[in-house]
Design a protein around this motif. Structure first.
Motif, PDB file in Angstrom:
ATOM      1  N   SER A  99       0.866  -1.170   0.000  1.00  0.00           N
ATOM      2  CA  SER A  99       0.000   0.000   0.000  1.00  0.00           C
ATOM      3  C   SER A  99       0.903   1.220   0.000  1.00  0.00           C
ATOM      4  N   PRO A 100       1.590   1.469  -1.093  1.00  0.00           N
ATOM      5  CA  PRO A 100       2.691   2.433  -1.108  1.00  0.00           C
ATOM      6  C   PRO A 100       2.294   3.826  -0.651  1.00  0.00           C
ATOM      7  N   LEU A 101       3.162   4.341   0.189  1.00  0.00           N
ATOM      8  CA  LEU A 101       2.984   5.696   0.712  1.00  0.00           C
ATOM      9  C   LEU A 101       1.616   5.874   1.368  1.00  0.00           C
ATOM     10  N   ALA A 102       1.081   4.798   1.905  1.00  0.00           N
ATOM     11  CA  ALA A 102      -0.263   4.876   2.483  1.00  0.00           C
ATOM     12  C   ALA A 102      -0.211   5.130   3.977  1.00  0.00           C
ATOM     13  N   THR A 103       0.083   4.126   4.763  1.00  0.00           N
ATOM     14  CA  THR A 103       0.052   4.344   6.200  1.00  0.00           C
ATOM     15  C   THR A 103       1.204   3.661   6.901  1.00  0.00           C
ATOM     16  N   HIS A 104       1.585   4.242   8.003  1.00  0.00           N
ATOM     17  CA  HIS A 104       2.536   3.643   8.920  1.00  0.00           C
ATOM     18  C   HIS A 104       2.107   4.069  10.312  1.00  0.00           C
TER      19      HIS A 104
ATOM     20  N   TYR B  22      12.043  -1.127  -0.720  1.00  0.00           N
ATOM     21  CA  TYR B  22      10.727  -0.492  -0.634  1.00  0.00           C
ATOM     22  C   TYR B  22      10.506   0.451  -1.811  1.00  0.00           C
ATOM     23  N   CYS B  23      11.489   1.291  -2.100  1.00  0.00           N
ATOM     24  CA  CYS B  23      11.323   2.297  -3.151  1.00  0.00           C
ATOM     25  C   CYS B  23      11.070   1.652  -4.512  1.00  0.00           C
ATOM     26  N   VAL B  24      11.742   0.543  -4.789  1.00  0.00           N
ATOM     27  CA  VAL B  24      11.537  -0.148  -6.062  1.00  0.00           C
ATOM     28  C   VAL B  24      10.156  -0.808  -6.100  1.00  0.00           C
ATOM     29  N   LEU B  25       9.781  -1.441  -5.011  1.00  0.00           N
ATOM     30  CA  LEU B  25       8.482  -2.119  -4.972  1.00  0.00           C
ATOM     31  C   LEU B  25       7.319  -1.128  -4.984  1.00  0.00           C
ATOM     32  N   ALA B  26       7.438  -0.075  -4.198  1.00  0.00           N
ATOM     33  CA  ALA B  26       6.323   0.855  -4.024  1.00  0.00           C
ATOM     34  C   ALA B  26       5.996   1.629  -5.289  1.00  0.00           C
ATOM     35  N   THR B  27       6.971   1.809  -6.165  1.00  0.00           N
ATOM     36  CA  THR B  27       6.763   2.600  -7.382  1.00  0.00           C
ATOM     37  C   THR B  27       6.467   1.742  -8.607  1.00  0.00           C
ATOM     38  N   SER B  28       6.447   0.434  -8.442  1.00  0.00           N
ATOM     39  CA  SER B  28       6.281  -0.428  -9.611  1.00  0.00           C
ATOM     40  C   SER B  28       4.894  -0.315 -10.226  1.00  0.00           C
ATOM     41  N   GLY B  29       3.869  -0.069  -9.409  1.00  0.00           N
ATOM     42  CA  GLY B  29       2.513  -0.019  -9.930  1.00  0.00           C
ATOM     43  C   GLY B  29       2.193   1.241 -10.700  1.00  0.00           C
ATOM     44  N   GLU B  30       2.898   2.319 -10.433  1.00  0.00           N
ATOM     45  CA  GLU B  30       2.590   3.595 -11.082  1.00  0.00           C
ATOM     46  C   GLU B  30       3.411   3.818 -12.346  1.00  0.00           C
ATOM     47  N   ALA B  31       4.289   2.887 -12.679  1.00  0.00           N
ATOM     48  CA  ALA B  31       5.201   3.090 -13.802  1.00  0.00           C
ATOM     49  C   ALA B  31       4.588   2.572 -15.095  1.00  0.00           C
TER      50      ALA B  31
ATOM     51  N   PHE C 228      12.185   3.515 -13.118  1.00  0.00           N
ATOM     52  CA  PHE C 228      13.522   3.888 -12.647  1.00  0.00           C
ATOM     53  C   PHE C 228      13.502   5.279 -12.026  1.00  0.00           C
ATOM     54  N   LEU C 229      12.941   6.231 -12.736  1.00  0.00           N
ATOM     55  CA  LEU C 229      12.935   7.610 -12.242  1.00  0.00           C
ATOM     56  C   LEU C 229      12.141   7.743 -10.944  1.00  0.00           C
ATOM     57  N   ALA C 230      10.979   7.117 -10.894  1.00  0.00           N
ATOM     58  CA  ALA C 230      10.151   7.223  -9.681  1.00  0.00           C
ATOM     59  C   ALA C 230      10.851   6.591  -8.487  1.00  0.00           C
ATOM     60  N   ALA C 231      11.442   5.426  -8.691  1.00  0.00           N
ATOM     61  CA  ALA C 231      12.099   4.732  -7.578  1.00  0.00           C
ATOM     62  C   ALA C 231      13.351   5.464  -7.112  1.00  0.00           C
ATOM     63  N   ILE C 232      14.153   5.943  -8.050  1.00  0.00           N
ATOM     64  CA  ILE C 232      15.399   6.616  -7.679  1.00  0.00           C
ATOM     65  C   ILE C 232      15.110   7.949  -6.992  1.00  0.00           C
ATOM     66  N   ARG C 233      14.088   8.650  -7.441  1.00  0.00           N
ATOM     67  CA  ARG C 233      13.721   9.900  -6.749  1.00  0.00           C
ATOM     68  C   ARG C 233      13.291   9.618  -5.323  1.00  0.00           C
ATOM     69  N   LEU C 234      12.489   8.593  -5.126  1.00  0.00           N
ATOM     70  CA  LEU C 234      12.036   8.248  -3.780  1.00  0.00           C
ATOM     71  C   LEU C 234      13.206   7.774  -2.922  1.00  0.00           C
ATOM     72  N   ALA C 235      14.124   7.019  -3.512  1.00  0.00           N
ATOM     73  CA  ALA C 235      15.264   6.496  -2.771  1.00  0.00           C
ATOM     74  C   ALA C 235      16.280   7.572  -2.423  1.00  0.00           C
ATOM     75  N   THR C 236      16.184   8.721  -3.080  1.00  0.00           N
ATOM     76  CA  THR C 236      17.148   9.803  -2.866  1.00  0.00           C
ATOM     77  C   THR C 236      16.634  10.874  -1.922  1.00  0.00           C
ATOM     78  N   ASN C 237      15.387  11.253  -2.063  1.00  0.00           N
ATOM     79  CA  ASN C 237      14.859  12.428  -1.356  1.00  0.00           C
ATOM     80  C   ASN C 237      14.412  12.078   0.061  1.00  0.00           C
ATOM     81  N   HIS C 238      15.401  11.904   0.916  1.00  0.00           N
ATOM     82  CA  HIS C 238      15.154  11.669   2.345  1.00  0.00           C
ATOM     83  C   HIS C 238      16.388  12.146   3.103  1.00  0.00           C
TER      84      HIS C 238
END
Length: 368
Positions: free
Chosen positions: A256-261, A290-299, A306-316
């Motif tokens: 449930s990417p970026l949904a709840t924690h 997580y970043c690779v899995l969570a962005t797979s559905g929106e690609a 690649f771009l969605a996952a790498i951006r998420l994996a970087t911006n923290h």
């Protein structure tokens, strides 16, 4: 290294592009993340605006990859050394070759080793001046090698260290064809022990190499390969609880990417709250996965993924270059070179060097 007989884990038809994709994907992710490696999320927003860092072209100067890619290439060169011996009919100690390769990397950094450390004649990679720059090498990698002692599981160096320096350099082990997955796991685990003594550092690197192997040689889909890595990590006789927790969290949260924690929206800060900042091995692997899995559905394409996952994996606020490099390795293994953004390739540092080493590996493992 034991070569399995017959077609066990034989290289797939698209092996060459998977190899080059893994190496180049890691280098691109590394270079992107290295732009903000030591910045907090607030610092990134202050530099690049509310959209954060979104493209490699935002670099103020030509982008560089970090020690993560340097050490990955030296991992590959250690394997090339073993394969060259094997093709000449001579069996070589794979971990000794890896140790010698990392000692040669340390020398390129201008860092002295103990007088009793072994010396190896220079190889082609050692003459590539683009690699002779200190790019914030990890402390455990440096101190472990500088002792001149070959760390093993039984005789660990840096026994309490579990920095991510083991994971970020270990993708090439997963690319070995004609080798049992269990052998890949052991090779990676043993090599991690050369510099890091903590079980999590060792097991995280091995799980990562297993994941790459399952994607490339096993042909598993992303989700299945991730679950396979978790399951293999869980079978370790003294499985590290923190690694298992990070892998399970990455798999669970990504459904449930970026949904709840804990009942709250999983913001970027909540991502690192849940999985860690990536400075240690199990956190870096967990965040990247997580970043690779969570962005797979929106690609809609491998490049978009690649771009969605790498951006998420970087911006923290954590170890952005390592988490992005590991994510890039995974995506390159999954898709091959079709995942690599063409505009980013034009900005990549030393692409010919990376491709040359990749081509040598492909030739020595397949004869092509």
């Amino acid at each position: 290294m034991t070569i399995a007989p017959g077609p066990v884990n034989a290289p797939p038809a698209d092996f060459a592009t998977r190899v080059q994709g893994t190496l180049m994907g890691g280098a691109l992710g590394d270079a992107f993340g290295y732009l903000v490696e030591f910045d907090s999320l607030a610092d990134i927003a202050a530099k690049f605006g509310p959209s954060l860092l979104v493209d490699l072209s935002q670099a103020a100067a030509p982008p560089h990859f970090s020690d993560d890619t340097q050490m990955t290439l030296y991992t590959l060169d250690g394997l090339l050394d073993v394969l060259e011996w094997a093709n000449n009919g001579v069996g070589a100690d794979i971990n000794a070759c890896q140790w010698l390769a990392y000692l040669r990397w340390l020398k390129t950094q201008g860092i002295a080793t103990a007088e009793h450390a072994p010396q190896q004649s220079p190889r082609w990679i050692d003459g590539q001046s683009v690699l002779h720059h200190q790019r914030h090498p990890g402390n455990a990698c440096v101190t472990g090698l500088a002792t001149g002692e070959m760390g093993t599981i039984a005789r660990p160096v840096n026994p309490e260290s579990k920095g991510c320096g083991t994971v970020m350099r270990s993708a090439p082990y997963g690319l070995l064809p004609n080798v049992e997955a269990e052998t890949v796991y052991k090779i990676s685990s043993d090599a991690a022990s050369l510099t890091h003594g903590h079980p999590s550092a060792r097991q995280s690197a091995a799980a990562f190499s297993w994941l790459i192997h399952q994607l490339v040689m096993g042909g598993l889909p992303l989700q299945a390969a991730a679950e396979s890595a978790r399951d293999r990590a869980a079978t370790e006789p003294a499985a590290d609880a923190e690694l298992l927790d990070r892998l399970e969290s990455a798999l669970t949260l990504s459904k449930s990417p970026l949904a709840t924690h804990d009942g709250e929206p999983l913001s970027v800060d909540a991502l690192t709250d849940a999985l860690g900042l990536g400075w240690v091995a199990e956190e870096a692997l967990g965040v990247a996965l997580y970043c690779v899995l969570a962005t797979s559905g929106e690609a809609s394409s491998p490049v978009d993924h690649f771009l969605a996952a790498i951006r998420l994996a970087t911006n923290h606020s954590g170890d952005s270059d390592s988490t992005a490099a590991i994510a890039g390795n995974i995506l390159g293994a999954l898709y091959g070179e079709t995942a690599l953004p063409p505009s980013w390739l034009t900005l990549c540092e030393a692409p010919q060097l990376i491709r040359h080493l990749g081509a040598e590996f492909i030739k020595l493992t397949t004869g092509e």
